[in-house]
Structure formats: structure tokens, C-alpha cells
Design an enzyme around this catalytic site. Structure first.
Site, PDB file in Angstrom:
ATOM      1  CG  HIS A  12      -2.060  -1.095   0.806  1.00 34.99           C
ATOM      2  ND1 HIS A  12      -2.861  -1.028  -0.312  1.00 34.99           N
ATOM      3  CD2 HIS A  12      -2.346  -2.274   1.396  1.00 34.99           C
ATOM      4  CE1 HIS A  12      -3.614  -2.114  -0.379  1.00 34.99           C
ATOM      5  NE2 HIS A  12      -3.319  -2.885   0.649  1.00 34.99           N
ATOM      6  CG  HIS A 194      -6.454 -10.997   3.757  1.00 37.27           C
ATOM      7  ND1 HIS A 194      -7.576 -10.239   3.921  1.00 37.27           N
ATOM      8  CD2 HIS A 194      -6.005 -10.746   2.512  1.00 37.27           C
ATOM      9  CE1 HIS A 194      -7.787  -9.558   2.808  1.00 37.27           C
ATOM     10  NE2 HIS A 194      -6.852  -9.851   1.929  1.00 37.27           N
TER      11      HIS A 194
END
Ligand code: PXP
Length: 240
Positions: A12, A194
Site C-alpha cells: 500500500h 489478511h
């Protein structure tokens, strides 16, 4: 008890860079920063559409990083070729759908099974440690062993979602615990990843037998407020 490894996913950082088509913030700088802050590995997902990390990020990170990097790839000929060339110390094979926002579930191990087996063996011969990203179910653990994987990474998305929404997560937690026990029994190294936040990582870190956590989205988001170093150190206190 042995130390649990913390892998930091820096995709990200590249997402922010790519949003403006500039050359900053630099994923390489993030990878080196993560290393300095005490993480054990850096995870990057080279997607078919290169929506975050790209091929030159991979090349730079490979040449400058001292701690291992964990390359997430889909089971395709293109990714196999790249991984054979770049020789990442760790590889995690993940499912990939072009339209998804993130990796939405674990691998379907019955799909193109022979191809999967072939790539696992080729990448292992090339000296990469191979992990398969799977749902916490017992068949997938057994199948991962049959496919000759070194590790499995359990997709913790459903569990984390329930924790975040303050819903009952007992059933999902039980599934993860049972999968960890079987994975360890079969000699697989078990990882988790996750959707992890401080709260969900704290719960899962209590399960003995999980050897590595891979954390990205929440960690990078939280670092906007308290800084990357502090966020990694906070996770380091949980994942130890
Ligand atoms: N592990 C795997 C295999 C992933 O695909 C991802 C997401 O790219 C992560 C861990 C990190 O997930 P998150 O960004 O939600 O922390």
C-alpha cells in the site's frame, strides 16, 4: 517457545505512489525502513495488473534488502518466470482475480493441480521457501502437504472481519486453531495473514504453532497516525 516472525506487507506504499503516478513514496525506502524497525521480512504482491508493486520495485528490493522478502504471486507462467529469475527467499502462492479489491479467499487447490505441483517443485529447486495461501480447512492443509509445500498461510480475513465488527468469531477461531494443529502435525510451517489489526493479531498470537504473521493494510493505515516505526514496534509486542 520460539519467536513468531513478523512480515510487513508494503504494497500500500506503492498504492499511494501509483495513485499520482509519481516516484514517491518509495516502496524500497519503505522496505528498508521496515527492516530497520525490527520486522523479520517484507512482503510484496506482484499482481498481474501491477496495481501496487511493479517489476522494478521487485528488482530494487531484491538487491538492497538484507532481511528476506516474501513475494506473493499467482500461479501463472508469467509469475513463475519472474520468480525463477529473482529467486525470492520466500514465496507465497495466492489466488488472483482481476476485479477483486484484495485477495478475497484462499487458493482452490483442486484447480490446475498438476500445474500447481509443477511450479511448487520448480520454485523449491530454485531455493525459494514455498507457502500456499489457503482457507482454514483441513482438506486444504492435507492437500498442501500432498503438493509438497513448505508452509501454508491461513487466510484470516473472515475471522478478522468478525472481530472488527464485534461479532461472534468463535467458530472461525476454532477453524483456524484446528487447521494450525493439523498443519503442524503434518510438518508444515503455519502462517497467518489478511485483515489483521492489533486486536485480531493479539487473539491469534495466543495460538501456539503459528510461526509467521503477514500484515499490511491496517499497519500502513495506522502508520499515518503514529508512524511506521511505532506501528511496527506495537505489532512486534504482539507478534513475539
Ligand atoms: N498475506 C497474503 C497472502 C495476502 O495476500 C495479503 C494481502 O495482500 C496479506 C497477507 C496482507 O493482508 P492485509 O493487507 O489485509 O494485512
Amino acid at each position: 517457545m520460539s519467536k513468531i516472525r513478523l512480515g510487513v506487507n508494503i504494497d500500500h506504499v506503492a498504492t499511494v505512489r501509483n495513485a499520482r503516478g509519481e516516484n514517491y513514496p518509495s516502496p524500497l525506502r519503505a522496505a528498508l525502513f521496515v527492516q530497520k524497525s525490527g520486522a523479520d521480512s517484507v512482503t510484496i504482491h506482484l499482481r498481474e495488473d501491477r496495481r501496487h508493486i511493479n517489476d522494478s520495485d521487485l528488482k530494487e528490493i531484491k538487491s538492497k534488502l538484507k532481511i528476506p522478502f516474501n513475494l506473493e504471486i499467482a500461479a501463472t507462467n508469467e509469475m513463475l518466470k519472474i520468480a525463477l529469475k529473482r529467486k525470492p527467499p520466500f514465496i507465497c502462492i495466492v489466488p488472483e482475480k482481476r476485479q477483486e479489491i484484495t485477495t478475497e479467499g484462499g487458493l482452490n487447490l483442486n484447480f490446475k493441480k498438476n500445474f500447481l505441483k509443477k511450479i511448487i517443485n520448480k520454485l523449491k529447486k530454485n531455493k525459494s521457501r514455498i507457502s500456499l495461501f489457503i482457507e482454514p480447512n483441513l482438506n486444504d492443509i492435507k492437500e498442501s502437504k500432498n503438493l509438497n509445500a513448505d508452509c501454508v498461510e491461513i487466510h484470516t480475513g473472515k475471522f478478522c472481519n468478525l472481530v472488527n465488527k464485534n461479532k461472534n468469531y468463535k467458530y472461525e477461531l476454532k477453524k483456524i486453531k484446528t487447521a494450525v494443529i493439523l498443519g503442524n502435525k503434518l510438518g508444515l510451517e503455519v502462517h497467518a495473514g489478511h485483515g489483521l489489526t492489533y486486536k485480531s493479531a493479539k487473539i491469534l498470537a495466543k495460538i501456539s504453532g503459528i510461526k509467521e504473521f503477514n500484515i499490511g493494510h491496517f499497519l500502513i493505515g495506522e502508520s499515518i497516525f503514529v508512524g511506521l516505526d511505532k506501528t511496527i514496534k506495537n505489532f512486534r509486542k504482539i507478534v513475539k
